[in-house]
Design a protein around this motif. Structure first.
Motif, short mmCIF file in Angstrom:
data_model
loop_
_atom_site.label_atom_id
_atom_site.label_comp_id
_atom_site.label_asym_id
_atom_site.label_seq_id
_atom_site.Cartn_x
_atom_site.Cartn_y
_atom_site.Cartn_z
N SER A 95 49.53 29.27 4.83
CA SER A 95 50.68 28.72 4.32
C SER A 95 50.29 28.05 2.71
N GLY A 96 51.04 27.55 1.92
CA GLY A 96 50.72 27.12 0.75
C GLY A 96 50.33 25.67 0.85
N ALA A 97 50.71 24.96 1.86
CA ALA A 97 50.21 23.68 2.09
C ALA A 97 48.78 23.85 2.31
N GLU A 98 48.56 24.74 3.41
CA GLU A 98 47.00 24.87 3.89
C GLU A 98 46.27 25.38 2.48
N ALA A 99 46.84 25.92 1.90
CA ALA A 99 45.96 26.67 0.83
C ALA A 99 45.61 25.38 -0.15
N ILE A 233 42.62 28.59 -7.48
CA ILE A 233 44.14 29.11 -7.48
C ILE A 233 44.62 29.11 -6.12
N SER A 234 45.55 28.45 -5.89
CA SER A 234 46.32 28.52 -4.38
C SER A 234 47.63 29.39 -4.64
N ILE A 235 47.49 30.23 -3.54
CA ILE A 235 48.67 31.43 -3.42
C ILE A 235 49.56 31.13 -1.97
N ALA A 236 50.55 31.59 -2.06
CA ALA A 236 51.40 32.07 -0.58
C ALA A 236 52.58 32.47 -0.65
N LYS A 237 53.47 31.78 -0.71
CA LYS A 237 54.95 32.32 -0.61
C LYS A 237 55.04 33.84 -0.92
N GLY A 238 55.30 34.20 -1.92
CA GLY A 238 55.45 35.72 -2.35
C GLY A 238 54.56 36.77 -1.90
N PRO A 244 53.96 35.03 7.39
CA PRO A 244 53.20 33.65 6.87
C PRO A 244 51.76 33.82 6.49
N VAL A 245 51.36 33.74 5.17
CA VAL A 245 50.12 34.27 4.68
C VAL A 245 49.76 33.00 3.57
N GLY A 246 48.68 32.63 3.33
CA GLY A 246 48.36 31.92 2.00
C GLY A 246 46.90 32.31 1.71
N GLY A 247 46.29 31.50 0.66
CA GLY A 247 45.18 31.60 0.34
C GLY A 247 44.64 30.95 -0.90
#
Length: 375
Positions: A95-99, A233-238, A244-247
């Motif tokens: 997720s974005g928060a976790e990223a 750089i944090s990524i997630a949503k799109g 549910p994926v982030g990084g």
């Protein structure tokens, strides 16, 4: 058992969706101009996306990061190529928060310090350090407030320099376009000033691209409008179009070690399949170019409506600001005109975050309905 009641809900129950069209349990069609907080990047139920996930599920859905998963490397290579960030390494999470949590943790590991600079009206997530760096005390528990975060105004050069040179800071975290906060932006000069001062003071620059990344602004990442190079750089949503994926992308100057970061579900086989499908559709259908073109078209249409005070954002990360609060307008758009839109911390701002393959005809439908709702 009942659900823990923390979400105010519209009386709509979607049951199926295709592109930007969503149908509820009564058979009513809605147009989705919000994409579930900018998550739906390539449209609901895109056939390539569905096929990719189904094929992967037939083979294997999940195993932990204790084994080889070639899909992760394939994703990293494709992401590096399409984003122009080949000199970064990918760490996947959920997720974005976790990223952002992992980005802040990496910054603290790297510098040996702990204080953070964030900006007024920022939103970076709801986990411990991420929520501490979010400018909303109402969602910060006492345990979160142990974090040391300094909130500054965007584009205030003097205060920023005075703060970062005072010492003890591990990171500056910034959205190139604020999402929940209301689409305010740093100027190019200010973003470049931040990057310069971070390097001079050994502070890690974190670009929060959770909402603005993956082509939403017409470039792959929104910071690329400003000619800077963040450290993380944090990524997630799109990134996963609903899966549910982030990084985080971590610059090659940061050295990894076993156990430094970790996750159970991050980077699983289905997450990689979803993420690869999104990149393939973005590339094959020219959706970054479409986001830029449709964003320009949206602004041209919006400029013709007298009641609109200001148009904010870039590409298809847009907001329309009025001189009145938009809660009632959003209700009219959903119940009378069957269109989903978004809100912001700025209660006078209506957010527009559709899938990146939206058409001119669909934007025309939006403005026809909006004008009726404003009468």
């Amino acid at each position: 058992m009942k659900l823990f009641d923390v979400y105010p809900l519209y009386d709509v129950t979607p049951v199926s969706a295709k592109g930007i069209e969503v149908w509820d349990d009564k058979g009513q069609k809605f147009l989705d101009f919000y994409g579930g907080h900018a998550v739906i990047s390539i449209g609901h139920s895109h056939p390539h996306y569905v096929k990719r996930i189904k094929n992967q599920l037939d083979k294997m859905g999940f195993y932990s990061n204790s084994i080889q998963n070639p899909l992760q490397q394939k994703l990293a290579e494709k992401l590096g190529q399409m984003s122009g960030c080949g000199d970064y390494a990918l760490f996947m999470c959920n997720s974005g928060a976790e990223a952002n949590e992992n980005a802040l943790k990496m910054a603290s590991f790297h510098t040996g310090t702990s204080k953070v600079i964030a900006f007024n009206n920022s939103f970076h997530g709801r986990t411990s350090a991420a929520v501490a760096a979010t400018d909303n005390p109402s969602i910060q528990a006492h345990i979160n407030k142990q974090q040391k975060v300094t909130f500054l105004s965007l584009n205030d050069f003097e205060t920023f320099e005075k703060t970062i040179t005072s010492g003890g800071y591990c990171a500056v975290i910034i959205e190139a376009i604020q999402g929940v906060g209301g689409l305010d932006e740093p100027t190019t000069e200010f973003y470049q000033f931040i990057a310069k001062k971070c390097k001079e003071n050994n502070v890690v620059l974190i670009a929060d691209e959770v909402q603005s990344g993956y082509g939403r602004t017409g470039k792959f990442f929104a910071f690329q409008h400003h000619g800077v190079q963040p450290d993380i750089i944090s990524i997630a949503k799109g990134m996963g179009n609903g899966f549910p994926v982030g990084g985080i992308l971590i610059h090659e100057s940061f050295k990894p070690s076993y156990g430094l970061l970790g996750t159970t579900f991050g980077g699983n086989h289905l997450a990689c399949a979803a993420s690869l499908a999104v990149l393939e559709v973005l590339e094959n259908e020219g959706l970054l170019e479409n986001a830029a073109k449709m964003g320009d078209y949206f602004k041209q249409k919006a400029a013709k409506i007298p009641k609109i005070r200001k148009i904010k954002g870039k590409g298809l990360m847009l907001g329309i600001e009025y001189d009145f609060e938009v809660a009632e307008l959003r209700k009219q758009m959903i119940y009378n005109h069957h269109m989903f839109t978004g809100s912001a911390k700025n209660k006078k701002l209506l957010r527009f975050l559709p899938a990146l393959n939206i058409t001119k005809e669909q934007i025309d439908e939006f403005f026809e309905a909006l004008q009726k709702a404003l009468q």
